[in-house]
Write an enzyme that holds these catalytic residues in place. Structure first.
Site, mmCIF file in Angstrom:
data_model
loop_
_atom_site.group_PDB
_atom_site.id
_atom_site.type_symbol
_atom_site.label_atom_id
_atom_site.label_comp_id
_atom_site.label_asym_id
_atom_site.label_seq_id
_atom_site.Cartn_x
_atom_site.Cartn_y
_atom_site.Cartn_z
ATOM 1 N N HIS A 50 0.619 -1.081 -0.048
ATOM 2 C CA HIS A 50 0.042 -0.029 -0.218
ATOM 3 C C HIS A 50 0.908 1.212 0.037
ATOM 4 O O HIS A 50 0.330 2.431 -0.064
ATOM 5 C CB HIS A 50 -0.932 0.201 1.348
ATOM 6 N N LYS A 102 2.997 4.488 -1.208
ATOM 7 C CA LYS A 102 2.743 5.191 -2.555
ATOM 8 C C LYS A 102 4.138 6.248 -2.449
ATOM 9 O O LYS A 102 4.213 7.163 -1.509
ATOM 10 C CB LYS A 102 1.605 6.143 -2.364
ATOM 11 N N ASP A 117 15.671 10.056 -9.432
ATOM 12 C CA ASP A 117 16.904 10.284 -8.799
ATOM 13 C C ASP A 117 16.963 10.834 -7.561
ATOM 14 O O ASP A 117 16.533 9.899 -6.756
ATOM 15 C CB ASP A 117 17.372 11.733 -9.903
#
Length: 463
Positions: A105, A107, A112
């Site tokens: 879950h 995110k 870079d």
């Protein structure tokens, strides 16, 4: 913003999401173009296996095949599968429902030394008419390295996605690998069953956090922390692997707030009931929000047991819930959350009676519901201010929904942040913007069907 980041990538792109939506053709084509332009660029994706392989011609696994075929040595796709679903149940629970036993879950969207931390998935509706939070950090090598290393650590106990025509004999040697249509899902660890990764994951995550804390402490030795710095600390919550840093964070935070309140001399509390609005301006103010509000029971107890802190909560209204209007059992999910909100507010009312008897004033909790025409709500997090009239001094952001599922089943990464003045102003505007569309909670007026209540009790912490 994300597409622009991809177009500037030089060495690495690392994304973590529950899944990638079937309509994200521009995202895929932008990744394809940049990889073609930069021969030294690598792409790393960490996704959830069950969500990314839902049956259908355009699931996540299928839409990633062109990238895997074009750049087999530079595109790395890892698919996490929760070990909670095992044995006979793993064979009989159908797709989509199998996600109820836990998902990946977190995110994270990094390029870079630039990172976006969010609660949003890579799907079109999140970028158009779904309210969420996005915090972008530029030029932050340490933060980027932490996020990248974290995802690579997760990949050591995740499946690998490959084109079916490119898989090697690994799938024949390893009984836990399989081919489905055009793609192969390969289990890389011949010594560990994918249902038996709990101890391996626990050890990996705890050692990972400890190594990064030690590294950061060594960097700080011999130097003073500048007063303008922002303190940012990662919080891993993976209850299925006995890693519960978010719970420890909440326990520490509320413990500190309670002790601070006991040391301070609080001004008189207004005697007229009216929720948070009648709580003293000098009390700390905490804002909480989640698109799927079924507050984890230990967090409920902390809130209700700390009347010294005013707590304002924003939840999605039924119409703003992403499952509103869905067919089948999913269509009852908004109603299920209404039922959980009703139960919570009854607990708030009982606590308020105790507060009144003890002379602590009215309830310290206010619940509002977010609703905006043709929009859904997915924001989540915490903002803490010294008082209702001051700017936030702490924020929690990331993937956690602050519910039982996030605490016990899903694997989450969130961040605590102690901000400087300019950032405090940004956070204040952020929560103020959310509250613009937050209305008085009307859940007590809604009827919840008995079958929905049965379903809520049956699914337990999977909601």
């Amino acid at each position: 913003m994300l597409l622009d980041m991809i177009k500037s990538a030089e060495k690495r792109i690392f994304f973590s999401s529950l899944y990638i939506g079937s309509g994200e053709t521009e995202l895929i084509s932008t990744l394809m173009a940049r990889l073609a332009e930069k021969p030294s660029l690598n792409l790393y994706l960490q996704l959830d296996l069950n969500r990314s392989t839902r049956p259908g011609p355009s699931n996540t696994a299928t839409i990633l095949l062109p990238l895997l075929r074009a750049f087999p040595d530079r595109v790395h796709v890892s698919l996490f599968r929760s070990p909670n679903l095992r044995g006979l149940m793993a064979k009989i629970v159908p797709p989509r429902f199998n996600e109820g036993w836990g998902t990946w879950h977190a995110k994270i969207y990094g390029v870079d030394n630039e990172v976006i931390i969010s609660g949003a998935n890579l799907n079109k509706e999140y970028f158009t008419n779904r309210k969420d939070r996005y915090l972008r950090f530029t030029g932050q090598a340490s933060l980027s390295d932490y996020c990248f290393d974290f995802l690579r650590k997760i990949s050591t106990f995740s499946f690998q996605l490959l084109p079916a025509d490119a898989h090697t004999d690994t799938t024949q040697m390893n009984p836990h690998s399989y081919v489905h249509g055009e793609y192969a899902v390969v289990w890389p660890d011949s010594e560990t069953h994918p249902h038996g990764i709990t101890e391996k994951a626990h050890k990996a995550l705890t050692e990972f956090q400890e190594s990064h804390r030690t590294s950061e402490d060594e960097k700080k030795e011999g130097s003073c922390r500048d007063s303008s710095n922002v303190l940012l600390f990662p919080i891993i919550q993976a209850g299925q692997f006995r890693v519960r840093e978010e719970e420890k964070f909440f326990q520490f935070l509320f413990g500190h707030l309670k002790k601070s309140a006991m040391r301070a001399v609080l001004p008189p509390v207004g005697s007229i009931p009216g929720g948070v609005s009648s709580i003293s301006q000098e009390r700390p103010m905490m804002d909480l929000t989640s698109g799927y509000f079924s507050l984890y029971k230990p967090y409920q107890d902390l809130i209700l047991g700390t009347p010294q802190v005013a707590v304002r909560i924003v939840a999605a209204s039924p119409k703003a819930n992403g499952f509103f209007g869905s067919k089948g059992i999913s269509g009852r999910i908004p109603e299920g959350y209404t039922f959980l909100e009703q139960k919570f507010m009854k607990a708030v009312a009982r606590a308020a009676m105790t507060f009144a008897w003890l002379g602590l004033g009215p309830s310290n909790v206010e619940l509002n519901e977010w609703e905006k025409d043709k929009w859904t709500y997915h924001a989540k997090g915490l903002w803490l201010s010294p008082s209702a009239s001051s700017l936030p001094v702490l924020s929690l952001f990331g993937s956690t929904n602050l519910n039982s599922r996030s605490a016990d089943i899903d694997t989450e990464l969130s961040w605590g942040r102690d901000p400087v003045v300019d950032l405090r102003g940004h956070l204040a505007r952020e929560i103020a913007d959310i509250r613009v569309d937050a209305k008085e909670w009307k859940g007590e007026q809604r009827k919840v069907r008995w079958l929905t209540k049965v379903i809520v009790y049956w699914v337990g912490n999977k909601l």
